[in-house]
Design a protein around this motif. Sequence first.
Motif: not given
Lengths: 221, 245
Positions: A8-10, A24, A26, A32-34, B149-153
Amino acid sequence: MDRKIVIPGDLLSEDTRRAGEGTYVRNGKVYSLLYGIASFRDKISVIPLAGKYLPAVGDNVIGVVKDITFSNWILDINSPYDGLLHISEFPKKIDVEDMSKYLRIGSSVMARVKDVDPAMKVELTLNDRRLGVIKTGRVVEISHTRVPRLIGKGGSMISMLKKELNCNIFVGQNGRIWVSGNEEDMDLALKTILLIEREAHTNGLTDRIVEYIKDARRARG
Amino acid sequence: MDERVFIKDGIRLDGRRFDELRPIKMEVGVLKRADGSCYIEMGDNKVIAAVYGPREVHPRHLQEVNRAIIRYRYNMASFSVEERRRPGPDRRSYELSKVSREALEPVILTSYFPKSVIDIFVEVLQADAGTRTAGINAASVALADAGIPMRSLVSSCAAGKVDGQIVLDPMKDEDNFGQADMPIAITPTGEITLLQMDGIMTRDEFRQAIELAKKGCQEIYRIQRKVLIDRYSQFEDLQDEGSRR
């Protein structure tokens, strides 16, 4: 096709038009969300490696009756949300008093998701020729995240399995799979399905599975 | 207390420099029954995090119609500290559960799972200052492992002040006898989701401490990312060998 493990966040792309499932947007960038495998085609989508099944309209699922209320069966569909099967969605016209004659607690059915409302009330139906109560065969459970691999691109894997294994197979999007055939074929079918689940993220799987089935058949003679 | 010396020739009691973290070890998927899990060692802290859900909410009245709720339980084992700790929640663990939950909540997309709950359990097996930060680091990886599902770690670590010097990741003696301790949690894009402090710092020291802790979090983020990526690339290598044979 380009595939990569992401968390997540990549950052996946700077082109928002390529944002697909599991991503997602932004500040004009796609992330990436997952935690899963990102595949870069026209659209970038991330397929999770784990997670719970979320029912979607049109999905085929296998449910187990866990309660009977006035005019509804409540089904466990391997998800955080229960499925509701209304008496009118049963292929036959039946009386409220007779509900437990047709489907009792513990019965399994192949159903389709008819509707999901924003409060996650999941309505199921049995009104289709392919759907109905499970009377024969066996059901295996795999992670729902591996179901797309079991079906394969354009159904390539599943049609190969049906042919090679000599079995009738119904794949529930919730990770439950019904197999029906003679005992020996079913044994092999279950083993093969579990193998596909374990190796879902590897390349050239369909060919290896064909080999695996042939080997198993040869070994048995 | 004034007799104590924490720093000699720019080196701390355990041989670290001011801006050095304690060694970190992480492992993902250590619990079979949990939907996601992670074990972490940060120095002498040993913490395990387990994530269950999204699943049905019990008791029912806690349920929210438009989103998932998140429950975070921080718990210290009775044998985790030198003097036996009375088991069960206390004032401190309630507070840490709350702030840790709030540190993770902003990155989780709870609207995907209305009427459900995501349970996070953090068990401290051995404590040596900085257990809340270790817990948040482990919980964030466990959430990813659970496929949520997460926006980031979220990455977390503390900065403190001993002998008038701002240091990264204070260990037990520095925390107990030092002048200040300030744990933070942060996303890789730089949003702070946890900021606590006890002790006294000047404004300048505070800024310096934030910068130092941010650097520490960036390093932890790289470790978190690596442990998640490596889990499957390793698996893939094995599979390749299998197919070659």
